[in-house]
Design a protein around this motif. Structure first.
Motif, PDB file in Angstrom:
ATOM      1  N   TYR A  50       0.825  -1.202   0.000  1.00  0.00           N
ATOM      2  CA  TYR A  50       0.000   0.000   0.000  1.00  0.00           C
ATOM      3  C   TYR A  50       0.859   1.252   0.000  1.00  0.00           C
ATOM      4  O   TYR A  50       2.052   1.206   0.276  1.00  0.00           O
ATOM      5  CB  TYR A  50      -0.945  -0.004   1.207  1.00  0.00           C
ATOM      6  CG  TYR A  50      -0.257  -0.034   2.550  1.00  0.00           C
ATOM      7  CD1 TYR A  50      -0.090   1.141   3.274  1.00  0.00           C
ATOM      8  CD2 TYR A  50       0.222  -1.215   3.105  1.00  0.00           C
ATOM      9  CE1 TYR A  50       0.537   1.127   4.520  1.00  0.00           C
ATOM     10  CE2 TYR A  50       0.835  -1.234   4.339  1.00  0.00           C
ATOM     11  CZ  TYR A  50       0.996  -0.061   5.040  1.00  0.00           C
ATOM     12  OH  TYR A  50       1.613  -0.086   6.257  1.00  0.00           O
ATOM     13  N   VAL A  59      -4.839   6.168   2.507  1.00  0.00           N
ATOM     14  CA  VAL A  59      -4.070   4.936   2.341  1.00  0.00           C
ATOM     15  C   VAL A  59      -4.687   4.201   1.166  1.00  0.00           C
ATOM     16  O   VAL A  59      -5.889   3.927   1.163  1.00  0.00           O
ATOM     17  CB  VAL A  59      -4.122   4.052   3.610  1.00  0.00           C
ATOM     18  CG1 VAL A  59      -3.426   2.737   3.365  1.00  0.00           C
ATOM     19  CG2 VAL A  59      -3.510   4.778   4.786  1.00  0.00           C
ATOM     20  N   VAL A  61      -4.541   0.772  -0.858  1.00  0.00           N
ATOM     21  CA  VAL A  61      -4.058  -0.599  -0.913  1.00  0.00           C
ATOM     22  C   VAL A  61      -3.906  -0.950  -2.380  1.00  0.00           C
ATOM     23  O   VAL A  61      -4.871  -0.965  -3.142  1.00  0.00           O
ATOM     24  CB  VAL A  61      -5.029  -1.569  -0.197  1.00  0.00           C
ATOM     25  CG1 VAL A  61      -4.533  -2.999  -0.321  1.00  0.00           C
ATOM     26  CG2 VAL A  61      -5.184  -1.181   1.258  1.00  0.00           C
TER      27      VAL A  61
END
Length: 72
Positions: A50, A59, A61
């Motif tokens: 990630y 964030v 992934v």
């Protein structure tokens, strides 16, 4: 091929392991990747790769898969 891999994928364990990244994107045990940008986290025999955007506080992934395939 995707369907076969998806069926054997431990979805519940992975979802529970990836969800805490919303609170702490750099938990103990995560490592910065070498050779490319991003971070990795171990989920048993699987890895989550990630990226963290501190400015946007997101964030992303990029890939979750078996350790033999995730870095290819």
């Amino acid at each position: 091929m995707l369907r076969r891999n998806w069926r054997s994928f431990p979805r519940k364990a992975t979802a529970e392991s990836v969800t805490p990244f919303a609170i702490n994107p750099r938990p103990p045990g995560c490592l910065m990747l070498t050779g490319r940008e991003g971070w990795r986290f171990r989920l048993g025999d699987y890895r989550a790769v990630y990226e963290i955007d501190d400015k946007e506080r997101t964030v992303a992934v990029l890939h979750v898969g078996h350790r033999r395939d995730v870095y290819r």
